[in-house]
Design a protein around this motif. Structure first.
Motif, mmCIF file in Angstrom:
data_model
loop_
_atom_site.group_PDB
_atom_site.id
_atom_site.type_symbol
_atom_site.label_atom_id
_atom_site.label_comp_id
_atom_site.label_asym_id
_atom_site.label_seq_id
_atom_site.Cartn_x
_atom_site.Cartn_y
_atom_site.Cartn_z
ATOM 1 N N ARG A 1 0.812 -1.210 0.000
ATOM 2 C CA ARG A 1 0.000 0.000 0.000
ATOM 3 C C ARG A 1 0.843 1.256 0.000
ATOM 4 O O ARG A 1 0.477 2.252 -0.624
ATOM 5 N N SER A 2 1.969 1.219 0.720
ATOM 6 C CA SER A 2 2.766 2.448 0.709
ATOM 7 C C SER A 2 3.447 2.627 -0.652
ATOM 8 O O SER A 2 3.675 3.752 -1.080
ATOM 9 N N VAL A 3 3.721 1.511 -1.347
ATOM 10 C CA VAL A 3 4.214 1.651 -2.720
ATOM 11 C C VAL A 3 3.138 2.302 -3.579
ATOM 12 O O VAL A 3 3.392 3.254 -4.329
ATOM 13 N N ARG A 4 1.915 1.795 -3.416
ATOM 14 C CA ARG A 4 0.823 2.291 -4.247
ATOM 15 C C ARG A 4 0.482 3.758 -3.953
ATOM 16 O O ARG A 4 0.247 4.544 -4.855
ATOM 17 N N TRP A 5 0.475 4.131 -2.670
ATOM 18 C CA TRP A 5 -0.035 5.460 -2.298
ATOM 19 C C TRP A 5 1.043 6.484 -1.999
ATOM 20 O O TRP A 5 0.760 7.671 -1.922
ATOM 21 N N VAL A 6 2.270 6.032 -1.802
ATOM 22 C CA VAL A 6 3.344 7.009 -1.553
ATOM 23 C C VAL A 6 4.374 6.991 -2.686
ATOM 24 O O VAL A 6 4.634 8.008 -3.322
ATOM 25 N N THR A 7 4.946 5.804 -2.954
ATOM 26 C CA THR A 7 6.046 5.746 -3.917
ATOM 27 C C THR A 7 5.587 6.154 -5.322
ATOM 28 O O THR A 7 6.140 7.071 -5.930
ATOM 29 N N LEU A 8 4.577 5.453 -5.828
ATOM 30 C CA LEU A 8 4.182 5.692 -7.223
ATOM 31 C C LEU A 8 3.749 7.136 -7.486
ATOM 32 O O LEU A 8 4.196 7.733 -8.465
ATOM 33 N N PRO A 9 2.893 7.731 -6.644
ATOM 34 C CA PRO A 9 2.524 9.131 -6.932
ATOM 35 C C PRO A 9 3.729 10.063 -6.923
ATOM 36 O O PRO A 9 3.805 10.969 -7.736
ATOM 37 N N ASN A 10 4.701 9.803 -6.038
ATOM 38 C CA ASN A 10 5.875 10.659 -5.990
ATOM 39 C C ASN A 10 6.789 10.490 -7.197
ATOM 40 O O ASN A 10 7.588 11.362 -7.503
ATOM 41 N N LEU A 11 6.677 9.327 -7.850
ATOM 42 C CA LEU A 11 7.554 9.059 -8.990
ATOM 43 C C LEU A 11 6.940 9.508 -10.302
ATOM 44 O O LEU A 11 7.502 9.285 -11.366
ATOM 45 N N ARG A 12 5.779 10.140 -10.214
ATOM 46 C CA ARG A 12 5.034 10.466 -11.428
ATOM 47 C C ARG A 12 5.898 11.196 -12.472
ATOM 48 O O ARG A 12 5.978 10.788 -13.629
ATOM 49 N N SER A 13 6.581 12.267 -12.050
ATOM 50 C CA SER A 13 7.331 13.043 -13.046
ATOM 51 C C SER A 13 8.575 12.290 -13.508
ATOM 52 O O SER A 13 8.972 12.394 -14.668
ATOM 53 N N VAL A 14 9.175 11.501 -12.611
ATOM 54 C CA VAL A 14 10.310 10.677 -13.029
ATOM 55 C C VAL A 14 9.865 9.697 -14.098
ATOM 56 O O VAL A 14 10.485 9.558 -15.148
ATOM 57 N N ASN A 15 8.763 9.030 -13.829
ATOM 58 C CA ASN A 15 8.260 8.045 -14.778
ATOM 59 C C ASN A 15 7.889 8.664 -16.111
ATOM 60 O O ASN A 15 8.113 8.078 -17.168
ATOM 61 N N GLN A 16 7.324 9.866 -16.045
ATOM 62 C CA GLN A 16 6.904 10.521 -17.284
ATOM 63 C C GLN A 16 8.088 10.659 -18.236
ATOM 64 O O GLN A 16 7.998 10.321 -19.419
ATOM 65 N N VAL A 17 9.216 11.132 -17.725
ATOM 66 C CA VAL A 17 10.395 11.321 -18.569
ATOM 67 C C VAL A 17 11.059 9.987 -18.868
ATOM 68 O O VAL A 17 11.437 9.703 -20.009
ATOM 69 N N LEU A 18 11.181 9.151 -17.836
ATOM 70 C CA LEU A 18 11.885 7.883 -17.997
ATOM 71 C C LEU A 18 11.267 7.029 -19.100
ATOM 72 O O LEU A 18 11.965 6.497 -19.965
ATOM 73 N N LEU A 19 9.945 6.908 -19.086
ATOM 74 C CA LEU A 19 9.296 6.055 -20.074
ATOM 75 C C LEU A 19 9.499 6.595 -21.486
ATOM 76 O O LEU A 19 9.711 5.837 -22.428
ATOM 77 N N LEU A 20 9.470 7.917 -21.619
ATOM 78 C CA LEU A 20 9.678 8.516 -22.944
ATOM 79 C C LEU A 20 11.093 8.228 -23.446
ATOM 80 O O LEU A 20 11.297 7.810 -24.590
ATOM 81 N N VAL A 21 12.072 8.420 -22.553
ATOM 82 C CA VAL A 21 13.463 8.182 -22.948
ATOM 83 C C VAL A 21 13.673 6.719 -23.318
ATOM 84 O O VAL A 21 14.261 6.395 -24.355
#
Lengths: 326, 279
Positions: free
Chosen positions: A233-253
């Motif tokens: 749950r903490s991955v789902r509700w803390v980690t993932l939302p915080n990684l949103r902008s990292v993921n946005q760029v990472l996936l594109l690259v």
């Protein structure tokens, strides 16, 4: 927009230091300086990127066959003939291009998903300190640090049918199959290439996700724990939302790298990729240097670029809209 | 946070498997390089039957590995030094000044980094061949020609990473240098460059690594005398025999300097690599 440091608009107040007054005088006096500093790179960019790209676009409208490559000003105009030719999907060449395109799309989606999942799992496992964490992180960087041609050539040895490691394990040691499978030709070659690409790529995703996770405030996890959240749950509700902008760029690259991948298949298959693993960059390369028709090769490159630009634009629009909604 | 038992165990198993996956080719590379030729012609062996250094001796004779090595070294060193030198000036401008066209410059640099290499390869090939024919400038098949094409990928990310590093150098340092009577360029060379040195070296190493491993341009724009390692290693496969022990010995030899450099500078490299994509 993907910039490392979202700058204020060029017209707004300049701030080069903490003292705005000095910054403004500096700005007025030295306005020529930044341009002078940029000049070498701008000239280099023009010579190696902008001009070749424009020439490439020009080439795609020429009948640039082997007779004209050494004297390209003499090549007759082809109009949109090259584009019409490469997009004839009922002809052999058009069919092959379409096939290569779909192969690349599938390859990219699978590689992206696997690399991201491995990297995410590894980053979560190594998020909190434990004995040996530094060593594990260093080991994960090894695939990324090795020169591609050296590591991929090793993979091609491991996947040899008769004297390779993989078949030795599968057939001789585990007895999974009696028949020694081929990995470098046929249907298996697609999956073999995916394994090699994931092996090569996931450490980079791991680096980016680890860096992103290190900046998540510990209080958020503590708050989640107080609310009774477990690991998942903490991955789902803390980690993932915080990684949103990292993921946005990472996936594109990762998408752009994988879609354009050339070095891995070229080294892995030794110049001629099997049809089942015919990635688009290899396809254009082989077509151009087998037929020596640079006109159609350029047309395919331009179409590839347009596709990548379109995907990137749509992706940025969609992800930014979500940011606004959130 | 207290970690539940299942998480600790999943971590042990998961990380072990991932380490094995990451290191498997390294194991194969190292053990195979120590095998005599007979060991690599039949069934695969996890360990050499006898440890032999023959492959490390013979690999220089089977193909002109030494020449490829020198070619790779010359091209990669010049391309990385040139791109870092040019990029450093541009990065300083982008990091310290706000000027018209700044955004346009950043976006152009970033996007060209993402373009497919094949898009530049065909026109550069045609330009080189035609320059040679009309002006007598022989770039095709030459080292300078290859270096120019290598700038197409080393330059953009050098700019990109260096902007990140220079941004992390506090501006108070510039101001202190100005108080001491330095102009902007004096501050740049006396204060900013030394402060960003670890980052600059990291970019240098990273540029070197990408040039060292480049295949697309090298496969087309070199001839036998200028061939680089990345393309030349394919030469160990002859019609009758594949000298896998020598290929692995050569792969190991050309990898060690890069891997050691990378791991030594791991901290700076990681900061720079992720700065571009993550910030």
């Amino acid at each position: 927009m993907i910039t490392a440091n979202p700058a204020p608009e060029a017209g707004t107040e300049a701030r080069t230091g903490s003292s705005p007054v000095r910054a403004v005088t500096r700005r007025k006096k030295r306005q020529w300086l930044p341009y002078l500093l940029l000049l070498p790179v701008v000239v280099a960019e023009l010579l190696i990127h902008i001009i070749p790209m424009l020439i490439g676009v020009g080439m795609s409208f020429l009948e640039l066959t082997q007779f004209y490559i050494r004297n390209w000003t003499a090549a007759p105009a082809a109009g949109v003939g090259n584009y019409r030719f490469v997009l004839q999907f009922d002809e052999a060449s058009g069919k092959a291009l379409l096939h290569s395109f779909w192969t690349t799309v599938q390859f990219t989606v699978i590689v992206l998903a696997l690399s991201w999942l491995l990297a995410m799992a590894a980053a979560i496992w190594t998020q909190h300190a434990f004995r040996g964490r530094g060593l594990v992180r260093t080991v994960f960087l090894v695939p990324y640090a090795l020169p591609v041609f050296a590591s991929v050539i090793t993979w091609s040895f491991m996947l040899q049918r008769d004297n390779g490691m993989v078949n030795h394990v599968l057939v001789d040691q585990l007895g999974v199959t009696d028949e020694r499978p081929f990995w470098l030709i046929g249907d298996n070659s697609f999956w073999a290439l995916i394994v090699v690409e994931v092996w090569r790529l996931w450490p980079f995703a791991f680096l980016a996700l680890t860096a992103g996770m290190s900046s998540i405030p510990a209080e958020q996890y503590e708050a989640a724990a107080i609310d009774g959240a477990g690991v998942l749950r903490s991955v789902r509700w803390v980690t993932l939302p915080n990684l949103r902008s990292v993921n946005q760029v990472l996936l594109l690259v990762l998408f752009l790298w994988t879609f354009n991948e050339f070095t891995v298949p070229y080294t892995f298959f030794g110049k001629s990729a099997p049809e089942q693993a015919d990635l688009i960059s290899m396809h254009i390369y082989q077509n151009s240097f087998v037929t020596w028709n640079f006109g159609t090769g350029s047309a395919m490159s331009v179409l590839l670029l347009l596709f990548l630009l379109a995907v990137t634009a749509v992706y940025l629009l969609l992800t930014r809209k979500k940011d606004v909604d959130a | 946070m207290r970690e539940p038992t299942w998480f600790v165990w999943s971590r042990r198993i998961g990380l072990t498997l991932l380490c094995a996956f990451a290191l498997l080719p390294v194991w194969v590379m190292v053990t195979t390089s120590l095998k005599p030729l007979g060991d690599v012609q039949g069934e695969f062996r996890w360990f050499p039957s006898t440890v032999s250094l023959d492959a490390f001796v013979e690999m220089w004779r089977t193909i002109p590995l030494g020449r490829y090595f020198v070619n790779s070294l010359v091209v990669s060193v010049i391309a990385s030094v040139a791109s870092v030198a040019l990029a450093l000036l541009a990065a300083y401008a982008v990091s310290r000044y706000r000027f018209t066209g700044r955004q346009l410059f950043s976006v152009t640099v970033l996007s060209t980094q993402m373009f497919p290499g094949i898009l530049f390869l065909l026109p550069l090939f045609v330009i080189f061949v035609n320059l040679g024919r009309t002006l007598g400038i022989d770039l095709y098949g030459s080292r300078p020609g290859l270096i120019i094409t290598y700038l197409t990928f080393t330059l953009p990310f050098a700019v990109w990473m260096l902007v990140g590093y220079l941004d992390s150098v506090p501006r108070e340092l510039d101001e202190a240098a100005a108080v001491d009577g330095n102009g902007p360029m004096g501050a740049f060379f006396r204060v900013v460059v030394p402060a960003a040195m670890p980052g600059i070296i990291a970019v240098l190493i990273y540029a070197f690594m990408t040039a060292w491993g480049e295949v697309l341009f090298a496969s087309v724009l070199t001839d036998e005398s200028t061939r680089t390692l990345a393309v030349g290693l394919q030469g160990y496969a002859t019609q009758n025999n594949v000298y896998w022990n020598q290929i692995m010995a050569a792969s190991l030899t050309v990898s060690v300097p890069v891997v050691v450099g990378f791991l030594l500078l791991q901290r700076y490299l990681v900061a720079g690599l992720t700065a571009g994509s993550v910030k």
